[in-house]
Design a protein around this motif. Sequence first.
Motif, short mmCIF file in Angstrom:
data_model
loop_
_atom_site.label_atom_id
_atom_site.label_comp_id
_atom_site.label_asym_id
_atom_site.label_seq_id
_atom_site.Cartn_x
_atom_site.Cartn_y
_atom_site.Cartn_z
N GLY A 77 -22.53 4.43 -15.98
CA GLY A 77 -21.18 4.97 -15.83
C GLY A 77 -20.47 4.50 -14.58
O GLY A 77 -19.47 5.08 -14.18
N GLN A 78 -20.96 3.42 -13.99
CA GLN A 78 -20.36 2.90 -12.75
C GLN A 78 -19.48 1.68 -13.00
O GLN A 78 -18.92 1.13 -12.07
N GLY A 79 -19.40 1.25 -14.25
CA GLY A 79 -18.59 0.09 -14.60
C GLY A 79 -17.79 0.38 -15.85
O GLY A 79 -18.13 1.26 -16.63
N ASN A 80 -16.71 -0.36 -16.03
CA ASN A 80 -15.83 -0.16 -17.18
C ASN A 80 -16.07 -1.27 -18.19
O ASN A 80 -15.79 -2.44 -17.91
N PRO A 81 -16.60 -0.93 -19.38
CA PRO A 81 -16.91 -1.96 -20.36
C PRO A 81 -15.68 -2.70 -20.88
O PRO A 81 -15.75 -3.89 -21.16
N VAL A 82 -14.55 -2.02 -21.00
CA VAL A 82 -13.34 -2.68 -21.50
C VAL A 82 -12.85 -3.73 -20.51
O VAL A 82 -12.57 -4.86 -20.89
N SER A 83 -12.78 -3.37 -19.23
CA SER A 83 -12.32 -4.36 -18.26
C SER A 83 -13.33 -5.48 -18.09
O SER A 83 -12.97 -6.64 -17.90
N PHE A 85 -15.18 -6.68 -20.48
CA PHE A 85 -14.95 -7.54 -21.64
C PHE A 85 -13.69 -8.38 -21.43
O PHE A 85 -13.69 -9.60 -21.68
N MET A 86 -12.62 -7.75 -20.97
CA MET A 86 -11.34 -8.44 -20.79
C MET A 86 -11.42 -9.53 -19.73
O MET A 86 -10.69 -10.52 -19.80
N THR A 87 -12.30 -9.36 -18.75
CA THR A 87 -12.43 -10.35 -17.69
C THR A 87 -13.54 -11.37 -17.97
O THR A 87 -13.87 -12.18 -17.11
N GLY A 88 -14.13 -11.31 -19.16
CA GLY A 88 -15.13 -12.29 -19.55
C GLY A 88 -16.54 -12.02 -19.06
O GLY A 88 -17.44 -12.84 -19.23
N LYS A 89 -16.77 -10.85 -18.45
CA LYS A 89 -18.12 -10.51 -17.99
C LYS A 89 -19.03 -10.12 -19.15
O LYS A 89 -20.24 -10.17 -19.04
N ILE A 90 -18.40 -9.71 -20.26
CA ILE A 90 -19.13 -9.38 -21.48
C ILE A 90 -18.61 -10.29 -22.59
O ILE A 90 -17.40 -10.39 -22.79
N LYS A 91 -19.53 -10.91 -23.29
CA LYS A 91 -19.16 -11.74 -24.44
C LYS A 91 -19.79 -11.11 -25.69
O LYS A 91 -20.96 -10.72 -25.67
N ILE A 92 -19.01 -11.00 -26.74
CA ILE A 92 -19.48 -10.37 -27.97
C ILE A 92 -19.31 -11.35 -29.13
O ILE A 92 -18.22 -11.86 -29.36
N GLN A 93 -20.40 -11.58 -29.84
CA GLN A 93 -20.35 -12.31 -31.10
C GLN A 93 -20.52 -11.28 -32.19
O GLN A 93 -21.46 -10.47 -32.15
N GLY A 94 -19.63 -11.27 -33.16
CA GLY A 94 -19.70 -10.27 -34.21
C GLY A 94 -18.62 -9.22 -34.02
O GLY A 94 -17.55 -9.51 -33.50
N ASP A 95 -18.92 -8.01 -34.39
CA ASP A 95 -17.96 -6.91 -34.44
C ASP A 95 -17.84 -6.17 -33.10
O ASP A 95 -18.71 -5.37 -32.76
N PRO A 96 -16.75 -6.41 -32.34
CA PRO A 96 -16.61 -5.72 -31.05
C PRO A 96 -16.41 -4.21 -31.20
O PRO A 96 -16.80 -3.44 -30.33
N PHE A 97 -15.85 -3.77 -32.32
CA PHE A 97 -15.65 -2.33 -32.53
C PHE A 97 -16.98 -1.63 -32.76
O PHE A 97 -17.18 -0.49 -32.35
N LEU A 98 -17.91 -2.32 -33.39
CA LEU A 98 -19.25 -1.78 -33.57
C LEU A 98 -19.93 -1.60 -32.22
O LEU A 98 -20.57 -0.58 -31.97
N VAL A 99 -19.77 -2.57 -31.34
CA VAL A 99 -20.36 -2.48 -30.00
C VAL A 99 -19.79 -1.28 -29.27
O VAL A 99 -20.52 -0.53 -28.62
N GLN A 100 -18.49 -1.07 -29.41
CA GLN A 100 -17.85 0.09 -28.77
C GLN A 100 -18.42 1.40 -29.34
O GLN A 100 -18.68 2.34 -28.60
N LYS A 101 -18.64 1.45 -30.66
CA LYS A 101 -19.24 2.64 -31.27
C LYS A 101 -20.65 2.87 -30.73
O LYS A 101 -21.04 4.00 -30.49
#
Length: 112
Positions: A77-83, A85-101
Amino acid sequence: MAEVTAQEIFAGMKENFVQDAAKNIEATVVYVLQGDGGGTWTLRVHNNELSVDEGLQDGANATVTMAAKEFVKIALGQGNPVSAFMTGKIKIQGDPFLVQKFLSMFKKPNNI
């Protein structure tokens, strides 16, 4: 206090799994964590149950690639997953909405 590792977080995921948040979800997400403390883990939700396996398993609906340190920050809980992802620190192949779920299926680890 010792630094928390991704290994410890994955080891405690079943304990922090919120079954109610996993209703009607049948999916597999692979986490590929790079750098110190990294590795690959496969999380599968099937019949409202979670399995956590070290290593790459077949049938992934999404693959998340990121630094192990970033994963730990987000899991605690010390980092923001959305930011991240938006800054390229997280890369997702496949369904990003599933990852959020998947993120919503776990309470913050407090057993570490």
